[in-house]
Enzyme design. Structure first.
Site, PDB file in Angstrom:
ATOM      1  N   GLY A  10       0.847  -1.199   0.000  1.00  8.21           N
ATOM      2  CA  GLY A  10       0.000   0.000   0.000  1.00  8.21           C
ATOM      3  C   GLY A  10       0.877   1.242   0.000  1.00  8.21           C
ATOM      4  CD  GLN A  14      -3.851  10.434   4.376  1.00  7.35           C
ATOM      5  OE1 GLN A  14      -4.472   9.478   4.853  1.00  7.35           O
ATOM      6  NE2 GLN A  14      -4.046  11.665   4.774  1.00  7.35           N
ATOM      7  CG  LEU A  15       0.715   5.562   6.943  1.00 10.05           C
ATOM      8  CD1 LEU A  15       1.390   6.729   7.652  1.00 10.05           C
ATOM      9  CD2 LEU A  15      -0.038   4.684   7.949  1.00 10.05           C
ATOM     10  CG  ASP A  34      -0.293   0.697  -3.871  1.00  9.82           C
ATOM     11  OD1 ASP A  34      -1.358   0.475  -4.467  1.00  9.82           O
ATOM     12  OD2 ASP A  34      -0.217   1.445  -2.885  1.00  9.82           O
ATOM     13  CE1 TYR A 142     -10.049   1.489   7.735  1.00  8.34           C
ATOM     14  CE2 TYR A 142     -11.082   2.963   9.330  1.00  8.34           C
ATOM     15  CZ  TYR A 142      -9.953   2.490   8.685  1.00  8.34           C
ATOM     16  OH  TYR A 142      -8.728   3.020   8.997  1.00  8.34           O
ATOM     17  CE  LYS A 146      -7.725  -0.582   9.347  1.00  9.83           C
ATOM     18  NZ  LYS A 146      -6.410  -1.031   8.854  1.00  9.83           N
TER      19      LYS A 146
HETATM   20  N1  SER Z   1      -9.120   8.169   8.583  1.00  2.74           N
HETATM   21  C1  SER Z   1      -9.945   6.993   8.743  1.00  2.74           C
HETATM   22  C2  SER Z   1     -11.246   7.175   8.080  1.00  2.74           C
HETATM   23  O1  SER Z   1     -11.740   8.276   8.081  1.00  2.74           O
HETATM   24  C3  SER Z   1     -10.146   6.681  10.201  1.00  2.74           C
HETATM   25  O2  SER Z   1      -9.146   5.818  10.640  1.00  2.74           O
HETATM   26  O3  SER Z   1     -11.796   6.242   7.587  1.00  2.74           O
END
Ligand code: SER
Length: 318
Positions: A10, A14-15, A34, A142, A146
């Site tokens: 990835g 962004q990160l 990626d 999401y 997680k």
């Molecule tokens: N930045 C993420 C989101 O908004 C939260 O971990 O989905």
């Protein structure tokens, strides 16, 4: 001593973009993976593999070929995008993580894995400031992925001896690469709308406070946690980490100190419901005690850094 080889899965996100830069500038040997080519110029001379993390065979093959020792698995569907396509998001987030953990178990050369969790594991009932072991009732695909992912990390650590480490990231704000489909994305995209002459239209309510972090601190969190001795880490799931908390209005008023004509309006959409379920901040004393977590950037410094970056780069979504 075999040299460490760091792999970011990835890496074009962004990160991933900023973590890659941090590791490169630290002189580390690095492989990027990626499904999209990196675009940031300083990363173009690094080895790159076009790999889908859901394809276990190809992923294992390439990790082995590069003799990777440290994996940073960042590829994921974020909160807002995930709600639009739940099956896709679940598959990417769960299958990707299980592939990485399983390969790390099968390949003794992989010594450590970093996998980010999120504030999205919390939900109604976790309170305004979520405790490390606070009540978790995630309300998005999401967040569910997680939350379950944290349990899988603890299981692979306890039962398969995989040294996997994790933090619960808040909204991340950086200037090098755009976020992809998060609820906190407004705090990045707003910087591309300053000076347009039209009010920036924010999709959250003006007063919706969320935990946030500058990308410099987010990279430091990953590197700091990976550098800690395993014996110091009491948390088998993911560490709470806190840097700052702000609402859209607080961010926009800070931007106005740099750009007095900046105007905004708040027209909440479905993302407001997601944000409303998340805490305002996280209680992070365990991260501070166990591996020295100490963020450096506050709201004025975050805005100053993003305003400065605007002057020297293309728009994030160009
Ligand atoms: N930045 C993420 C989101 O908004 C939260 O971990 O989905």
């Amino acid at each position: 001593m075999v040299r460490d080889v760091h792999c970011i899965i990835g890496a074009s996100g962004q990160l991933g973009t900023e973590l890659a830069l941090g590791l490169k500038r630290a002189g580390e040997q690095l492989v990027l993976m990626d499904i999209k080519q990196p675009v940031y110029p300083e990363l173009l001379d690094l080895p790159f593999e076009m790999i889908d993390v859901c394809e276990r065979g190809g992923l294992a093959d390439r990790l082995g070929a590069h003799r990777v020792t440290h994996v940073y698995h960042l590829a994921a569907a974020l909160s807002a995008r995930g709600e639009q396509d739940p099956q896709w998001a679940w598959n990417l987030n769960m299958k990707g993580l299980l592939n990485v953990l399983d390969i790390a178990h099968a390949m003794p050369g992989i010594r450590q894995v970093f996998w980010p969790s999120s504030i999205a594991v919390f939900g109604p009932g976790s309170g305004p400031i979520a405790a490390q072991s606070g009540h978790r009732l995630p309300a998005t695909v999401y967040g569910i992925s997680k939350n379950v992912g944290e349990h899988w990390c603890a299981w692979y650590h306890q039962n398969r001896n995989v040294d996997v480490r994790s933090v619960r990231y808040p909204g991340l704000v950086g200037s090098l690469a755009p976020p992809g489909g998060g609820t906190t994305d407004y705090a990045v995209e707003v910087f591309d709308h300053i000076g347009e002459g039209l009010p920036y239209r924010c999709f959250l309510e003006a007063g919706e406070v969320l935990p946030m972090m500058h990308m410099g601190d987010a990279v430091e969190a990953a590197l700091g946690l990976m550098a800690a001795p395993r014996s110091a880490l009491r948390c088998a799931e993911a560490y709470n980490i806190q840097a700052m908390s702000f609402s859209p209005e607080e961010l926009f008023l800070e931007i106005r100190r740099h750009a007095p004509d900046f105007a905004f309006e708040c027209i909440p959409d479905f993302r407001q419901d997601i944000a409303a379920g998340w805490p305002d901040g996280l209680e992070d004393s365990m991260a501070r005690a166990d591996w020295g977590w100490a963020p450096k950037v506050d709201l004025p410094a975050l805005v100053a850094s993003m305003m400065e970056a605007r002057l020297s780069r293309l728009p994030l979504n160009a």
